[in-house]
Scaffold this motif. Sequence first.
Motif, mmCIF file in Angstrom:
data_model
loop_
_atom_site.group_PDB
_atom_site.id
_atom_site.type_symbol
_atom_site.label_atom_id
_atom_site.label_comp_id
_atom_site.label_asym_id
_atom_site.label_seq_id
_atom_site.Cartn_x
_atom_site.Cartn_y
_atom_site.Cartn_z
ATOM 1 N N ALA A 189 0.829 -1.204 0.000
ATOM 2 C CA ALA A 189 0.000 0.000 0.000
ATOM 3 C C ALA A 189 0.867 1.258 0.000
ATOM 4 C CB ALA A 189 -0.942 -0.001 1.206
ATOM 5 N N VAL A 190 1.989 1.225 0.708
ATOM 6 C CA VAL A 190 2.910 2.365 0.717
ATOM 7 C C VAL A 190 3.528 2.555 -0.663
ATOM 8 C CG1 VAL A 190 5.115 3.204 1.640
ATOM 9 C CG2 VAL A 190 3.391 2.280 3.190
ATOM 10 N N ARG A 191 3.921 1.442 -1.306
ATOM 11 C CA ARG A 191 4.492 1.554 -2.653
ATOM 12 C C ARG A 191 3.470 2.117 -3.638
ATOM 13 N NH1 ARG A 191 6.703 -3.385 -1.123
ATOM 14 N NH2 ARG A 191 5.226 -4.556 -2.408
ATOM 15 N N GLN A 192 2.199 1.719 -3.501
ATOM 16 C CA GLN A 192 1.145 2.264 -4.355
ATOM 17 C C GLN A 192 0.981 3.760 -4.123
ATOM 18 O OE1 GLN A 192 -2.256 -0.127 -3.332
ATOM 19 N NE2 GLN A 192 -1.933 -1.524 -5.059
ATOM 20 N N ALA A 193 1.003 4.160 -2.868
ATOM 21 C CA ALA A 193 0.871 5.588 -2.543
ATOM 22 C C ALA A 193 2.060 6.375 -3.094
ATOM 23 C CB ALA A 193 0.752 5.781 -1.030
ATOM 24 N N ASP A 194 3.256 5.808 -3.010
ATOM 25 C CA ASP A 194 4.448 6.468 -3.564
ATOM 26 C C ASP A 194 4.316 6.656 -5.072
ATOM 27 O OD1 ASP A 194 5.626 6.531 -1.050
ATOM 28 O OD2 ASP A 194 6.916 4.782 -1.412
ATOM 29 N N ALA A 195 3.897 5.596 -5.765
ATOM 30 C CA ALA A 195 3.761 5.665 -7.227
ATOM 31 C C ALA A 195 2.696 6.677 -7.641
ATOM 32 C CB ALA A 195 3.433 4.285 -7.786
ATOM 33 N N ALA A 196 1.574 6.667 -6.942
ATOM 34 C CA ALA A 196 0.506 7.619 -7.259
ATOM 35 C C ALA A 196 0.974 9.048 -7.033
ATOM 36 C CB ALA A 196 -0.733 7.318 -6.422
ATOM 37 N N LEU A 197 1.725 9.276 -5.959
ATOM 38 C CA LEU A 197 2.228 10.618 -5.670
ATOM 39 C C LEU A 197 3.231 11.061 -6.736
ATOM 40 C CD1 LEU A 197 2.350 13.073 -3.835
ATOM 41 C CD2 LEU A 197 4.037 11.866 -2.445
ATOM 42 N N GLU A 198 4.114 10.172 -7.151
ATOM 43 C CA GLU A 198 5.076 10.526 -8.198
ATOM 44 C C GLU A 198 4.352 10.877 -9.498
ATOM 45 O OE1 GLU A 198 8.372 11.173 -8.122
ATOM 46 O OE2 GLU A 198 8.001 10.998 -5.973
ATOM 47 N N GLY A 199 3.321 10.125 -9.835
ATOM 48 C CA GLY A 199 2.535 10.436 -11.033
ATOM 49 C C GLY A 199 1.861 11.790 -10.928
ATOM 50 N N ALA A 200 1.321 12.075 -9.766
ATOM 51 C CA ALA A 200 0.657 13.363 -9.551
ATOM 52 C C ALA A 200 1.656 14.518 -9.623
ATOM 53 C CB ALA A 200 -0.068 13.369 -8.216
ATOM 54 N N ARG A 201 2.860 14.307 -9.118
ATOM 55 C CA ARG A 201 3.891 15.355 -9.196
ATOM 56 C C ARG A 201 4.284 15.617 -10.647
ATOM 57 N NH1 ARG A 201 7.360 13.303 -4.017
ATOM 58 N NH2 ARG A 201 6.211 14.488 -2.452
ATOM 59 N N ALA A 202 4.389 14.567 -11.444
ATOM 60 C CA ALA A 202 4.705 14.744 -12.865
ATOM 61 C C ALA A 202 3.586 15.509 -13.574
ATOM 62 C CB ALA A 202 4.930 13.385 -13.521
ATOM 63 N N THR A 203 2.338 15.163 -13.266
ATOM 64 C CA THR A 203 1.199 15.868 -13.847
ATOM 65 C C THR A 203 1.202 17.328 -13.432
ATOM 66 O OG1 THR A 203 -0.090 13.823 -13.842
ATOM 67 C CG2 THR A 203 -1.323 15.874 -14.027
ATOM 68 N N LEU A 204 1.530 17.595 -12.175
ATOM 69 C CA LEU A 204 1.600 18.978 -11.697
ATOM 70 C C LEU A 204 2.683 19.754 -12.438
ATOM 71 C CD1 LEU A 204 0.899 21.294 -9.747
ATOM 72 C CD2 LEU A 204 2.491 20.262 -8.110
ATOM 73 N N GLN A 205 3.830 19.141 -12.591
ATOM 74 C CA GLN A 205 4.922 19.810 -13.310
ATOM 75 C C GLN A 205 4.500 20.156 -14.741
ATOM 76 O OE1 GLN A 205 7.662 20.797 -11.846
ATOM 77 N NE2 GLN A 205 8.528 21.685 -13.701
ATOM 78 N N GLN A 206 3.856 19.211 -15.397
ATOM 79 C CA GLN A 206 3.390 19.445 -16.763
ATOM 80 C C GLN A 206 2.333 20.547 -16.797
ATOM 81 O OE1 GLN A 206 1.562 16.038 -18.580
ATOM 82 N NE2 GLN A 206 1.854 16.820 -20.659
ATOM 83 N N ALA A 207 1.413 20.536 -15.847
ATOM 84 C CA ALA A 207 0.362 21.558 -15.807
ATOM 85 C C ALA A 207 0.952 22.941 -15.545
ATOM 86 C CB ALA A 207 -0.669 21.204 -14.733
ATOM 87 N N LYS A 208 1.980 23.023 -14.696
ATOM 88 C CA LYS A 208 2.629 24.312 -14.444
ATOM 89 C C LYS A 208 3.312 24.830 -15.706
ATOM 90 C CE LYS A 208 3.573 24.048 -9.477
ATOM 91 N NZ LYS A 208 4.627 23.965 -8.461
ATOM 92 N N ILE A 209 3.977 23.938 -16.436
ATOM 93 C CA ILE A 209 4.639 24.344 -17.684
ATOM 94 C C ILE A 209 3.607 24.844 -18.682
ATOM 95 C CG2 ILE A 209 5.901 23.457 -19.695
ATOM 96 C CD1 ILE A 209 7.396 21.589 -17.701
ATOM 97 N N GLN A 210 2.486 24.127 -18.810
ATOM 98 C CA GLN A 210 1.435 24.544 -19.745
ATOM 99 C C GLN A 210 0.852 25.901 -19.344
ATOM 100 O OE1 GLN A 210 0.574 23.216 -22.595
ATOM 101 N NE2 GLN A 210 1.924 21.454 -22.369
ATOM 102 N N PHE A 211 0.676 26.111 -18.060
ATOM 103 C CA PHE A 211 0.130 27.386 -17.591
ATOM 104 C C PHE A 211 1.107 28.531 -17.853
ATOM 105 C CE2 PHE A 211 -0.591 30.400 -13.952
ATOM 106 C CZ PHE A 211 -1.738 30.978 -14.466
ATOM 107 N N GLU A 212 2.390 28.300 -17.610
ATOM 108 C CA GLU A 212 3.391 29.341 -17.872
ATOM 109 C C GLU A 212 3.463 29.665 -19.370
ATOM 110 O OE1 GLU A 212 5.001 31.281 -15.688
ATOM 111 O OE2 GLU A 212 3.866 30.209 -14.145
ATOM 112 N N ARG A 213 3.360 28.660 -20.222
ATOM 113 C CA ARG A 213 3.329 28.894 -21.665
ATOM 114 C C ARG A 213 2.121 29.731 -22.049
ATOM 115 N NH1 ARG A 213 4.764 22.891 -23.701
ATOM 116 N NH2 ARG A 213 7.000 23.012 -23.417
ATOM 117 N N ALA A 214 0.967 29.361 -21.470
ATOM 118 C CA ALA A 214 -0.261 30.090 -21.783
ATOM 119 C C ALA A 214 -0.155 31.539 -21.332
ATOM 120 C CB ALA A 214 -1.460 29.404 -21.138
#
Length: 180
Positions: free
Chosen positions: A72-97
């Motif tokens: 369960a901890v490994r699942q939570a770690d993986a989900a958090l890493e995915g969410a951080r990548a999505t956040l990074q991408q969303a921030k880049i898209q917002f800065e471009r916009a």
Amino acid sequence: WEAKPIPVVTERLQAGPVQRVLAINGRIAPQMQVDISPTVGGRLASVLAKEGDVVKAHDLLASLDDSQQRAAVRQADAALEGARATLQQAKIQFERAKGLGDAISRKDLDAAQLAAQTAQSDVDRLSAAQAQALSVLAQYTIEAPFDGTVLVRGADPGQVVSSATVLFTFADTAHLWVEA
């Protein structure tokens, strides 16, 4: 028929210790004694303490099988890493916009900002889920609450226990009471 003198014994008084003996029934008991139970249920993987062992605070007494919680901890770690990548991408898209200025519609700029805020919320939510999973994982190890002695061991390795199972009776035998 002659009157005889009455003999009188005299003693000289001297300073010295005085003793008083008091006989009562009673028992000696520790000032602090607790029953230690797990906060989660499961199979005991190891029991490291036995009756009579003197242990320090936070010494490991026993551990439960934590393989499912580790997953369960490994699942939570993986989900958090995915969410951080999505956040990074969303921030880049917002800065471009934002950088496009008047070349982008207000609707597209708002959508990019909302995507970044949503991604941040997901990271916050998954960070809390990870912290919760780690907190539950920590409950799979049973430690001594204070310096003391194991008085009773109530479980053996391989036994399935619940929060109602008393694993150890533990006491601070350095500080005792006399109950009479």
